[in-house]
Motif scaffolding. Structure first.
Motif, PDB file in Angstrom:
ATOM      1  N   HIS A 198      22.214  28.815  39.060  1.00  0.00           N
ATOM      2  CA  HIS A 198      22.161  30.050  38.266  1.00  0.00           C
ATOM      3  C   HIS A 198      21.283  31.066  38.984  1.00  0.00           C
ATOM      4  N   LEU A 199      21.838  32.252  39.201  1.00  0.00           N
ATOM      5  CA  LEU A 199      21.088  33.365  39.792  1.00  0.00           C
ATOM      6  C   LEU A 199      21.165  34.554  38.850  1.00  0.00           C
ATOM      7  N   ASP A 200      20.028  35.144  38.561  1.00  0.00           N
ATOM      8  CA  ASP A 200      19.943  36.366  37.764  1.00  0.00           C
ATOM      9  C   ASP A 200      19.140  37.366  38.585  1.00  0.00           C
ATOM     10  N   GLU A 201      19.836  38.072  39.450  1.00  0.00           N
ATOM     11  CA  GLU A 201      19.160  38.989  40.369  1.00  0.00           C
ATOM     12  C   GLU A 201      18.451  40.112  39.621  1.00  0.00           C
ATOM     13  N   LYS A 202      19.072  40.603  38.564  1.00  0.00           N
ATOM     14  CA  LYS A 202      18.467  41.697  37.803  1.00  0.00           C
ATOM     15  C   LYS A 202      17.134  41.265  37.185  1.00  0.00           C
ATOM     16  N   GLY A 203      17.099  40.070  36.621  1.00  0.00           N
ATOM     17  CA  GLY A 203      15.869  39.556  36.023  1.00  0.00           C
ATOM     18  C   GLY A 203      14.935  38.895  37.023  1.00  0.00           C
ATOM     19  N   GLY A 204      15.467  38.547  38.194  1.00  0.00           N
ATOM     20  CA  GLY A 204      14.665  37.912  39.232  1.00  0.00           C
ATOM     21  C   GLY A 204      14.521  36.405  39.078  1.00  0.00           C
ATOM     22  N   TYR A 205      15.512  35.767  38.439  1.00  0.00           N
ATOM     23  CA  TYR A 205      15.421  34.341  38.142  1.00  0.00           C
ATOM     24  C   TYR A 205      16.457  33.515  38.905  1.00  0.00           C
ATOM     25  N   ALA A 206      16.073  32.287  39.194  1.00  0.00           N
ATOM     26  CA  ALA A 206      16.998  31.290  39.739  1.00  0.00           C
ATOM     27  C   ALA A 206      16.696  29.955  39.074  1.00  0.00           C
ATOM     28  N   LYS A 207      17.759  29.193  38.792  1.00  0.00           N
ATOM     29  CA  LYS A 207      17.616  27.831  38.290  1.00  0.00           C
ATOM     30  C   LYS A 207      18.095  26.886  39.381  1.00  0.00           C
ATOM     31  N   ILE A 208      17.279  25.879  39.631  1.00  0.00           N
ATOM     32  CA  ILE A 208      17.590  24.896  40.656  1.00  0.00           C
ATOM     33  C   ILE A 208      17.525  23.504  40.035  1.00  0.00           C
ATOM     34  N   ALA A 209      18.566  22.710  40.277  1.00  0.00           N
ATOM     35  CA  ALA A 209      18.627  21.323  39.802  1.00  0.00           C
ATOM     36  C   ALA A 209      18.346  20.394  40.982  1.00  0.00           C
ATOM     37  N   TYR A 210      17.335  19.556  40.811  1.00  0.00           N
ATOM     38  CA  TYR A 210      16.953  18.594  41.843  1.00  0.00           C
ATOM     39  C   TYR A 210      17.395  17.207  41.408  1.00  0.00           C
ATOM     40  N   PRO A 211      18.149  16.491  42.262  1.00  0.00           N
ATOM     41  CA  PRO A 211      18.544  15.123  41.893  1.00  0.00           C
ATOM     42  C   PRO A 211      17.315  14.216  41.871  1.00  0.00           C
ATOM     43  N   ILE A 212      17.231  13.356  40.897  1.00  0.00           N
ATOM     44  CA  ILE A 212      16.076  12.477  40.738  1.00  0.00           C
ATOM     45  C   ILE A 212      15.899  11.559  41.947  1.00  0.00           C
ATOM     46  N   GLU A 213      16.992  11.256  42.649  1.00  0.00           N
ATOM     47  CA  GLU A 213      16.936  10.379  43.826  1.00  0.00           C
ATOM     48  C   GLU A 213      16.113  10.982  44.962  1.00  0.00           C
ATOM     49  N   LEU A 214      15.859  12.273  44.887  1.00  0.00           N
ATOM     50  CA  LEU A 214      15.072  12.968  45.906  1.00  0.00           C
ATOM     51  C   LEU A 214      13.602  12.549  45.872  1.00  0.00           C
ATOM     52  N   PHE A 215      13.147  12.038  44.744  1.00  0.00           N
ATOM     53  CA  PHE A 215      11.732  11.767  44.536  1.00  0.00           C
ATOM     54  C   PHE A 215      11.445  10.285  44.352  1.00  0.00           C
ATOM     55  N   GLU A 216      10.223   9.897  44.706  1.00  0.00           N
ATOM     56  CA  GLU A 216       9.770   8.523  44.510  1.00  0.00           C
ATOM     57  C   GLU A 216       9.522   8.281  43.020  1.00  0.00           C
ATOM     58  N   PRO A 217      10.066   7.210  42.453  1.00  0.00           N
ATOM     59  CA  PRO A 217       9.869   6.942  41.022  1.00  0.00           C
ATOM     60  C   PRO A 217       8.383   6.832  40.665  1.00  0.00           C
ATOM     61  N   GLY A 218       7.998   7.494  39.579  1.00  0.00           N
ATOM     62  CA  GLY A 218       6.635   7.413  39.088  1.00  0.00           C
ATOM     63  C   GLY A 218       5.620   8.249  39.840  1.00  0.00           C
ATOM     64  N   ASN A 219       6.066   9.050  40.803  1.00  0.00           N
ATOM     65  CA  ASN A 219       5.139   9.834  41.626  1.00  0.00           C
ATOM     66  C   ASN A 219       5.157  11.299  41.184  1.00  0.00           C
ATOM     67  N   MET A 220       4.504  11.588  40.065  1.00  0.00           N
ATOM     68  CA  MET A 220       4.503  12.954  39.540  1.00  0.00           C
ATOM     69  C   MET A 220       3.841  13.931  40.502  1.00  0.00           C
ATOM     70  N   SER A 221       2.790  13.517  41.186  1.00  0.00           N
ATOM     71  CA  SER A 221       2.146  14.431  42.134  1.00  0.00           C
ATOM     72  C   SER A 221       3.097  14.778  43.282  1.00  0.00           C
TER      73      SER A 221
END
Length: 146
Positions: free
Chosen positions: A72-95
């Motif tokens: 999702h891009l809203d150039e007028k408002g200056g917003y973007a939504k990005i979806a990150y797949p959970i597999e990208l991150f180590e489980p339990g590693n919030m930091s």
């Protein structure tokens, strides 16, 4: 749209986020001369698998599985939504998650300003985070604040 990396596009307006995706809402301004969509692609790349050099172990299949989606891009408002797949991150590693989606991206030269406005964590991530050991009342008691 011209992509940031000709071999991999992060922009996918038809992408339907999965229940397991981490969804971030960013508000940003690009530097003069940088297209708004290119700013979003660079943001997605820098906060995930994008790099300035070729990685020998990164196959096209792995990149497709792990790349985030600017959906999702809203150039007028200056917003973007990005979806990150959970597999990208180590489980339990919030930091680790937060350093990727809120960390080094704040100094990107292509962006004039950047704000993380909202993060939606999937239930699987939230369930691994028990929260603070003492809670608000416990912290107030420890610090002598009523």
């Amino acid at each position: 749209m011209k992509t940031y990396d000709d071999s991999l596009s992060y922009y996918d307006p038809d992408y339907q986020p999965k229940d397991s995706d981490i969804i971030c809402l960013y508000k940003y301004e690009t530097q003069e001369g940088v297209e708004f969509g290119i700013g979003a692609e660079q943001l997605a790349a820098e906060s995930s698998i994008g790099t300035w050099t070729k990685i020998a172990t990164m196959s096209d299949e792995i990149a497709e599985k792990l790349k985030p989606h600017v959906f999702h891009l809203d150039e007028k408002g200056g917003y973007a939504k990005i979806a990150y797949p959970i597999e990208l991150f180590e489980p339990g590693n919030m930091s680790g998650i937060l350093s990727s989606i809120c960390g080094n991206i704040l100094g990107m030269k292509v962006l004039k300003s950047l704000r993380v406005c909202d993060i939606k964590f999937p239930k699987d991530v939230v369930s691994l985070m028990p929260g603070p050991a003492h809670g608000i009342d416990g912290i107030r008691e420890i610090n002598g604040i009523q």
